[in-house]
Design a protein around this motif. Structure first.
Motif, mmCIF file in Angstrom:
data_model
loop_
_atom_site.group_PDB
_atom_site.id
_atom_site.type_symbol
_atom_site.label_atom_id
_atom_site.label_comp_id
_atom_site.label_asym_id
_atom_site.label_seq_id
_atom_site.Cartn_x
_atom_site.Cartn_y
_atom_site.Cartn_z
ATOM 1 N N ARG A 178 -3.906 10.799 35.566
ATOM 2 C CA ARG A 178 -5.228 10.703 34.929
ATOM 3 C C ARG A 178 -5.282 9.525 33.973
ATOM 4 N NH1 ARG A 178 -8.888 14.635 35.031
ATOM 5 N NH2 ARG A 178 -10.206 12.817 34.797
ATOM 6 N N SER A 179 -4.178 9.279 33.246
ATOM 7 C CA SER A 179 -4.151 8.157 32.303
ATOM 8 C C SER A 179 -4.296 6.823 33.017
ATOM 9 C CB SER A 179 -2.846 8.155 31.509
ATOM 10 O OG SER A 179 -2.733 9.325 30.754
ATOM 11 N N LEU A 180 -3.839 6.755 34.266
ATOM 12 C CA LEU A 180 -3.947 5.513 35.028
ATOM 13 C C LEU A 180 -5.336 5.353 35.636
ATOM 14 C CD1 LEU A 180 -0.468 5.722 36.730
ATOM 15 C CD2 LEU A 180 -1.211 3.828 35.295
ATOM 16 N N GLY A 181 -6.195 6.372 35.464
ATOM 17 C CA GLY A 181 -7.566 6.274 35.956
ATOM 18 C C GLY A 181 -7.819 7.019 37.253
ATOM 19 N N ARG A 186 -8.273 12.714 43.352
ATOM 20 C CA ARG A 186 -7.400 11.675 43.884
ATOM 21 C C ARG A 186 -5.965 11.875 43.387
ATOM 22 N NH1 ARG A 186 -8.495 7.541 46.776
ATOM 23 N NH2 ARG A 186 -10.746 7.544 46.515
ATOM 24 N N ARG B 53 -3.279 11.308 21.963
ATOM 25 C CA ARG B 53 -3.772 11.856 23.226
ATOM 26 C C ARG B 53 -5.292 12.038 23.215
ATOM 27 N NH1 ARG B 53 -0.035 14.610 26.476
ATOM 28 N NH2 ARG B 53 -1.445 16.353 26.740
ATOM 29 N N ASN B 56 -7.226 8.691 24.543
ATOM 30 C CA ASN B 56 -7.626 8.525 25.948
ATOM 31 C C ASN B 56 -8.101 9.846 26.545
ATOM 32 O OD1 ASN B 56 -5.278 9.891 26.505
ATOM 33 N ND2 ASN B 56 -4.509 8.411 27.991
ATOM 34 N N LEU B 58 -6.840 12.741 26.823
ATOM 35 C CA LEU B 58 -5.969 13.729 27.460
ATOM 36 C C LEU B 58 -6.138 15.063 26.733
ATOM 37 C CD1 LEU B 58 -2.544 12.121 28.404
ATOM 38 C CD2 LEU B 58 -4.338 12.962 29.894
ATOM 39 N N ILE B 80 -15.015 8.808 32.557
ATOM 40 C CA ILE B 80 -13.718 8.797 31.852
ATOM 41 C C ILE B 80 -12.659 8.053 32.648
ATOM 42 C CG2 ILE B 80 -13.017 11.064 32.755
ATOM 43 C CD1 ILE B 80 -12.272 9.646 29.233
ATOM 44 N N ASP B 81 -12.709 8.155 33.977
ATOM 45 C CA ASP B 81 -11.704 7.456 34.788
ATOM 46 C C ASP B 81 -11.830 5.945 34.642
ATOM 47 O OD1 ASP B 81 -10.810 9.917 35.702
ATOM 48 O OD2 ASP B 81 -12.229 9.931 37.366
ATOM 49 N N ARG B 84 -10.391 4.978 31.243
ATOM 50 C CA ARG B 84 -8.933 5.112 31.179
ATOM 51 C C ARG B 84 -8.214 3.961 31.876
ATOM 52 N NH1 ARG B 84 -8.825 11.429 32.376
ATOM 53 N NH2 ARG B 84 -8.601 12.251 30.273
ATOM 54 N N ARG B 85 -8.885 3.323 32.838
ATOM 55 C CA ARG B 85 -8.273 2.162 33.481
ATOM 56 C C ARG B 85 -7.979 1.068 32.458
ATOM 57 N NH1 ARG B 85 -12.804 2.073 38.011
ATOM 58 N NH2 ARG B 85 -12.453 4.264 38.441
ATOM 59 N N MET B 89 -1.113 4.139 28.981
ATOM 60 C CA MET B 89 -0.485 5.224 28.220
ATOM 61 C C MET B 89 0.977 5.329 28.627
ATOM 62 S SD MET B 89 -1.233 8.003 26.197
ATOM 63 C CE MET B 89 -0.582 9.618 25.800
ATOM 64 N N VAL B 113 -6.785 3.282 42.591
ATOM 65 C CA VAL B 113 -7.752 3.309 41.489
ATOM 66 C C VAL B 113 -8.536 2.008 41.401
ATOM 67 C CG1 VAL B 113 -8.024 3.556 38.999
ATOM 68 C CG2 VAL B 113 -6.341 4.962 40.213
ATOM 69 N N SER B 158 1.804 0.783 33.664
ATOM 70 C CA SER B 158 0.568 0.704 32.879
ATOM 71 C C SER B 158 0.030 -0.718 32.851
ATOM 72 C CB SER B 158 0.829 1.170 31.443
ATOM 73 O OG SER B 158 0.905 2.565 31.398
ATOM 74 N N MET B 161 -2.171 -2.214 35.621
ATOM 75 C CA MET B 161 -3.588 -1.873 35.693
ATOM 76 C C MET B 161 -4.421 -2.815 34.824
ATOM 77 S SD MET B 161 -3.316 0.648 37.748
ATOM 78 C CE MET B 161 -4.828 1.591 37.770
#
Lengths: 277, 260
Positions: A178-181, A186, B53, B56, B58, B80-81, B84-85, B89, B113, B158, B161
């Motif tokens: 989730r942190s990577l998007g 998915r 946390r 982002n 979490l 949110i996705d 977060r890109r 993290m 992603v 990380s 991305m």
């Protein structure tokens, strides 16, 4: 005081613990071998051989027992497994869903189909479905019915296995994804489920073996000559020849598949272990 | 300086977070500017990891707002996705994907992603492995790497991305002491390159040398916020002094009443 006394003289008399253990093991071996020999001697091998191991009758069965019966058994099993896997995955995800009614439905499904004998499901598919939906045919004829019946049962067990596998993947994996998007769906597909499947490969294969055997229930659907699988084929031939050799041959054909399957699983387990550990 | 730089990269306003009846964050206000490196220190249970946390999402804040790069994450309609890109993290437990090789760990998120092509993803992965000094481990599985190597791969993942901000949640706490240095070196390099970083850590040397600001948290609140020289070198609050003395010289700490 007494404690130190016994410590100083630990073996006053009799056997030591180690000696007792080897004595007990020796007795076990003797009893075990004795029982096996007793059975072997007391059985009437001549009559057994007559009834179960007639070479000429066994000869008659080839190649049909492989090209027809075993082939159908494998086909029924695989189609049931595929339906069960897809349905089981859907139900596992429903079970883990944050949507209450989904969880509720999945729970009820699992309880019902795990609680009913597979035989009843076969009869239900064979009788109730044509009654309820007159004029409609289940796609694939007998094959479709078997796939559906086996799949419905297998899905209940597989759903629980898959759910356990998904929950066994550490929480950090979902958080990292989730942190990577990744979206939740998915992340599930790309990250969680592949790891879950590594974990549940052995129980899933076990399910395949169970289905392999349950495929014999197809005879309750009524099959044509061409649709017979191992058990039905063996039984039919046993009654026409008035001899049980076909049953033995059919049984060996089952083992022909299930034993190598066990080997393959252990190999896969070892490989998965290597990659993860 | 452009207009954007005046706006903080990370902005936290009136943040509260409760787990059940346990209030972990009791109103946090924090701004982190572009290119700033902020270390968050504090005793365990002070809420510093929860704060990170929340940045982002979490953890879902109970109350308050979080902005990153001008986007409000606490807006219920935010994608949110997508946000977060832009936020990298790094976890204490690395959380590499164990079923994928090092390279696949870096390429899969880019492809799934960011929808990058195969060749481009591989190129970016190779670049970032090079940056963290692990190019030769490209085809290894995470399990065959040391903790320090795994954490550097996690950082490279990380970075692949292309984040604007990096969050570090006690990145060296799970490492054997002799492996900490390599990870800190990578983080120091990132700081030098101008990455905006928020780091929850117990590494005081790193905080002193690399951080632009140090934030001391205790009991769900920010107690002290200033330059490393100020907060670590000359703490104004008794709680900060107390924490630092126990951290820097644990052998000298007295036995204390729990919950005091």
């Amino acid at each position: 005081m007494t404690a130190t006394d016994t410590q100083l003289q630990p073996r006053k008399k009799g056997l030591t613990r180690r000696q007792k253990r080897s004595l007990s093991r020796g007795v076990q071996y003797v009893v075990f071998v004795g029982v096996v020999i007793a059975f072997a001697v007391s059985a009437d091998w001549g009559r057994l051989k007559n009834q179960f191991a007639q070479a000429d009758i066994a000869d008659q069965m080839f190649p049909d027992v492989i090209t027809l019966a075993l082939k159908n058994t494998v086909l029924y099993t695989l189609s049931g497994f595929v339906v069960g896997l897809v349905l089981g995955m859907v139900i596992a995800l429903m079970r883990l869903s944050s949507v209450g009614p989904y969880r509720w439905f999945a729970g009820v499904y699992i309880e019902i189909f795990r609680g009913l004998p597979a035989l009843l499901i076969f009869i239900f598919i064979g009788v109730a479905v044509p009654l309820a939906f007159p004029g409609t045919e289940i796609i694939g004829g007998t094959y479709g019915k078997v796939a559906l019946a086996l799949g419905l049962v297998a899905a209940a067990y597989m759903a629980e296995t898959i759910r356990a596998g998904i929950q066994a993947v550490p929480k950090g994996q979902m958080e990292a994804a989730r942190s990577l998007g990744f979206s939740p769906a998915r992340a599930m597909v790309s990250i969680i489920i592949p790891q879950a499947f590594r974990i549940i490969l052995p129980p899933l294969t076990n399910e395949l073996v169970l289905l392999f055997k349950d495929s014999s229930l197809v005879l309750f659907l009524g099959v044509t000559l061409e649709e017979r699988e191992l058990s039905k084929y063996g039984r039919d031939l046993a009654s026409t020849t008035a001899n049980s050799t076909p049953i033995l041959v059919a049984g060996l054909c089952y083992l022909l598949v299930t034993i190598p399957l066990g080997f393959v699983v252990r190999r896969m387990e070892a490989k998965a272990q290597e990659a993860v550990k | 300086m452009t207009v954007e730089t005046s706006r903080p990269e990370i902005e936290v306003r009136g943040l509260h977070k409760s787990f059940g009846t346990n209030e972990v964050l009791k109103g946090i206000d924090l701004e982190i500017g572009q290119g700033e490196v902020v270390c968050v220190i504090g005793p365990s249970g002070s809420g510093k990891s929860t704060l990170l946390r929340c940045v982002n999402l979490l953890e879902e804040p109970t109350k308050g707002q979080v902005f990153v790069g001008g986007t409000e994450l606490t807006d219920p309609d935010v994608d949110i996705d997508a946000v977060r890109r832009r936020i990298g993290m790094v976890f204490q437990q690395f959380n590499l994907f164990p079923h994928l090789t090092v390279t696949e760990n870096l390429t899969l998120p880019q492809r799934r992603v960011l929808r990058r092509g195969k060749a481009r993803a591989a190129e970016v992965a190779a670049e970032n492995l090079e940056r963290v000094g692990l190019a030769e481990k490209a085809d290894a599985y995470p399990a065959s790497l040391s903790g320090g190597q795994q954490q550097r791969v996690a950082i490279a993942r990380s970075l692949s991305m292309g984040p604007e901000v990096m969050l570090f949640d006690e990145p060296t706490s799970a490492l054997d002491p002799e492996l900490v240095g390599d990870v800190l070196a990578v983080m120091r390099m990132l700081a030098r390159e101008g990455m905006t970083m928020m780091v929850v850590t117990h590494e005081m040397t790193f905080a002193r040398e690399v951080a632009d600001r140090v934030v001391f948290m205790d009991d769900g609140m920010i107690v002290e916020d200033g330059t490393p020289a100020q907060v670590i070198g000359a703490p104004r609050h008794e709680r900060t002094r107390h924490f630092l003395s126990r951290l820097l010289d644990p052998a000298m700490a007295d036995v204390e009443e729990d919950g005091a």
